[in-house]
Design a protein around this motif. Sequence first.
Motif, short mmCIF file in Angstrom:
data_model
loop_
_atom_site.label_atom_id
_atom_site.label_comp_id
_atom_site.label_asym_id
_atom_site.label_seq_id
_atom_site.Cartn_x
_atom_site.Cartn_y
_atom_site.Cartn_z
N GLY A 157 0.78 -1.23 0.00
CA GLY A 157 0.00 0.00 0.00
C GLY A 157 0.81 1.28 0.00
N ALA A 158 2.14 1.19 0.12
CA ALA A 158 2.97 2.39 0.10
C ALA A 158 2.83 3.08 -1.25
CB ALA A 158 4.43 2.03 0.36
N ALA A 159 2.77 4.40 -1.22
CA ALA A 159 2.56 5.17 -2.45
C ALA A 159 3.67 4.93 -3.47
CB ALA A 159 2.45 6.65 -2.13
N TRP A 160 4.88 4.67 -2.99
CA TRP A 160 6.01 4.46 -3.89
C TRP A 160 6.46 3.00 -3.93
CZ3 TRP A 160 9.20 9.40 -2.29
CH2 TRP A 160 8.59 10.52 -2.87
N ASN A 161 5.54 2.08 -3.70
CA ASN A 161 5.83 0.65 -3.85
C ASN A 161 5.93 0.37 -5.34
OD1 ASN A 161 5.85 -2.15 -4.02
ND2 ASN A 161 4.38 -2.42 -2.35
N GLU A 162 7.10 0.60 -5.90
CA GLU A 162 7.27 0.60 -7.36
C GLU A 162 7.11 -0.77 -7.99
OE1 GLU A 162 11.12 2.24 -8.07
OE2 GLU A 162 12.17 0.69 -6.95
N THR A 163 7.19 -1.84 -7.21
CA THR A 163 7.02 -3.18 -7.77
C THR A 163 5.65 -3.78 -7.47
OG1 THR A 163 7.93 -4.27 -5.79
CG2 THR A 163 9.50 -3.63 -7.52
N ASN A 164 4.79 -3.02 -6.78
CA ASN A 164 3.46 -3.53 -6.39
C ASN A 164 3.58 -4.87 -5.67
OD1 ASN A 164 2.22 -1.28 -7.57
ND2 ASN A 164 2.07 -2.29 -9.56
N TRP A 165 4.59 -4.97 -4.83
CA TRP A 165 4.88 -6.21 -4.10
C TRP A 165 4.10 -6.25 -2.81
CZ3 TRP A 165 8.77 -6.82 0.14
CH2 TRP A 165 9.00 -8.17 0.46
N GLN A 166 3.57 -7.42 -2.48
CA GLN A 166 2.89 -7.61 -1.22
C GLN A 166 3.34 -8.92 -0.59
OE1 GLN A 166 -1.35 -6.75 -1.00
NE2 GLN A 166 -1.30 -5.90 -3.07
N ASN A 167 3.73 -8.86 0.67
CA ASN A 167 4.17 -10.06 1.38
C ASN A 167 3.69 -9.93 2.83
OD1 ASN A 167 6.15 -11.62 3.18
ND2 ASN A 167 6.66 -12.40 1.14
N GLU A 168 2.79 -10.80 3.25
CA GLU A 168 2.17 -10.68 4.56
C GLU A 168 3.20 -10.76 5.69
OE1 GLU A 168 -1.06 -13.34 5.16
OE2 GLU A 168 -2.20 -12.62 3.42
N ARG A 169 4.13 -11.69 5.60
CA ARG A 169 5.13 -11.85 6.65
C ARG A 169 6.00 -10.60 6.75
NH1 ARG A 169 6.52 -13.37 11.58
NH2 ARG A 169 8.74 -13.88 11.77
N PHE A 170 6.41 -10.07 5.61
CA PHE A 170 7.22 -8.85 5.60
C PHE A 170 6.48 -7.70 6.27
CE2 PHE A 170 8.36 -4.77 3.78
CZ PHE A 170 9.73 -4.78 3.81
N ASN A 171 5.22 -7.51 5.92
CA ASN A 171 4.44 -6.41 6.48
C ASN A 171 4.23 -6.56 7.98
OD1 ASN A 171 3.95 -4.76 4.13
ND2 ASN A 171 2.62 -6.39 3.39
N ALA A 172 4.04 -7.79 8.44
CA ALA A 172 3.88 -8.02 9.87
C ALA A 172 5.17 -7.68 10.62
CB ALA A 172 3.48 -9.47 10.12
N LEU A 173 6.30 -8.12 10.08
CA LEU A 173 7.59 -7.82 10.71
C LEU A 173 7.87 -6.32 10.71
CD1 LEU A 173 9.77 -10.69 9.23
CD2 LEU A 173 9.26 -10.36 11.65
N LEU A 174 7.49 -5.63 9.63
CA LEU A 174 7.73 -4.19 9.54
C LEU A 174 7.03 -3.46 10.67
CD1 LEU A 174 8.92 -1.84 7.87
CD2 LEU A 174 6.80 -1.83 6.54
N GLY A 175 5.80 -3.82 10.95
CA GLY A 175 5.07 -3.19 12.05
C GLY A 175 5.66 -3.52 13.40
#
Length: 518
Positions: free
Chosen positions: A431-449
């Motif tokens: 969902g980041a405005a500059w996510n230039e690859t339109n990549w989504q990874n649930e585990r990555f997003n959970a760790l980021l938070g």
Amino acid sequence: MSLSTFDRRGVLRAGAAAALSLGLAPHAVAQSGPRRGGSVRIGSSGGASSDTLDPATTYGGVVALGMLGGVCNTLVEIDAEGRAQPELAESFEVSEDAATWTFRLRKADFSNGRPVTARDVIASFNHHRGEDTKSGAKELLSQIREIRADGDRVVVFELEAGNADFPFVTADYHLWIMPDDGEGNLDWRSGVGTGGYTLEEFEPGERMRLKRRDDYWKADRAWFDEVTILTINDATARQNALVTGEVDIINGVPTKTVHLLDRRPNVQLVEVTGTSHFPFAMQCDAAPFDDPDVRLALKYAVNRQEMLDKVLRGHGSLGNDHPIAPSQRFHAADLEQRAYDPERARFHLEKAGLDRLEVTLAASDGAFGGAVDAAVLLQESAAEAGIELTVNRRPADGYWSNVWMQEPFFTGYWNGRPTADWMFSLVYASGAAWNETNWQNERFNALLGQARTELDADLRAEMYHEMQAICRDDGGAMIPMFGNYIDGKTDRVAHGPLASNRYLDGWKAIERWWLTDV
């Protein structure tokens, strides 16, 4: 919890020009040490006739160099070790949930003689937060729920959620402190700040001229009597100006001409390991890049060492398909380095059900100098893996609006950010405005938070290590190399240890460097 600095594992790679400074403490000096006096001239890129002193609209370059590094201060600055050090703030404290940050201001005056107060800090931040603002820092500050004063010299930031790296946010190059106009608005037109210099002249797209203040609150900074910053956007013209003595310092020496400057007897290079990187971005929601094995095939098909040697001429370090540079805190140094492996690339093509792959890469030197050459090298190395890559050369004009994030496979560039959270949140989060690859990874997003709110450095390191591995193995960005920041100076200019967060000592050369011939 009281915090005065954020440590990180810093790596300084200096060229011959920085040799005098190695091994010194952050404010230590070489040989006879810094001296006050003299005039210095800087040739800088990034100036335009449309420039203003409004910190909301600056994109770096001449205005940021003069205002951030000379006329003004931020609450926090980044030192040569990559740590967040109190600057206009005397200290800062954080709550246990990392959601409330309290900054205590030091006693300092604006150049017009008025003491800086919490009202000025609040106006400086709110200038970037309104609904109608066009500020480049607006999204960065969206995490702030409330800013309030606790007396004249204490500012409290209440965040929507915890952020263990918030002091780094306050060091962003848009967030220099200027006076409140008495009605809660920022008086940026005055050109008044708390820094070591006053603004004497500003001709947008041409020059800025600064004069040293005798009453600057930092006794060990602001050595020059006068500073003139000349807008010289063309790299060849900047180098000629340095060689002929028209200027004493320049930024952004291209790697293809470094060797020419290095031969000059009175010219020295200033080089540090930076955070800039050069992704080949694959949009993960577009075929064939929606298959992780296709992405891995391409990542194994790039000869990173060859690209580093030929495009950057060795002035950088190998990338590992994630954006956290070797010089940064939480860099996963023990993560296995991906190497050129055509057979492994073929293996992943077979896993994707393919015996060959045809893709088109949009490339332009408008993305970064040497982008087309890098694309051709990828084309050649990928052919060994059964990948037929067509290089679609695009003009520099309009590249960022017409190609970047518009086509499924393209060359890009990022200057990097001071922290892992900042870079990941800006470009890799779902969902980041500059996510230039339109990549989504649930585990990555959970760790980021989780990592953002964690104050235990060891736990954060484990999380960021895993996130870098996820980017490397699943993400849509192929990142073959990181670039060094390379500036130039004459031998009449000296400096101490160098910050690596931006060019010219983190855009602080005006405050930190000095002349040897005064």
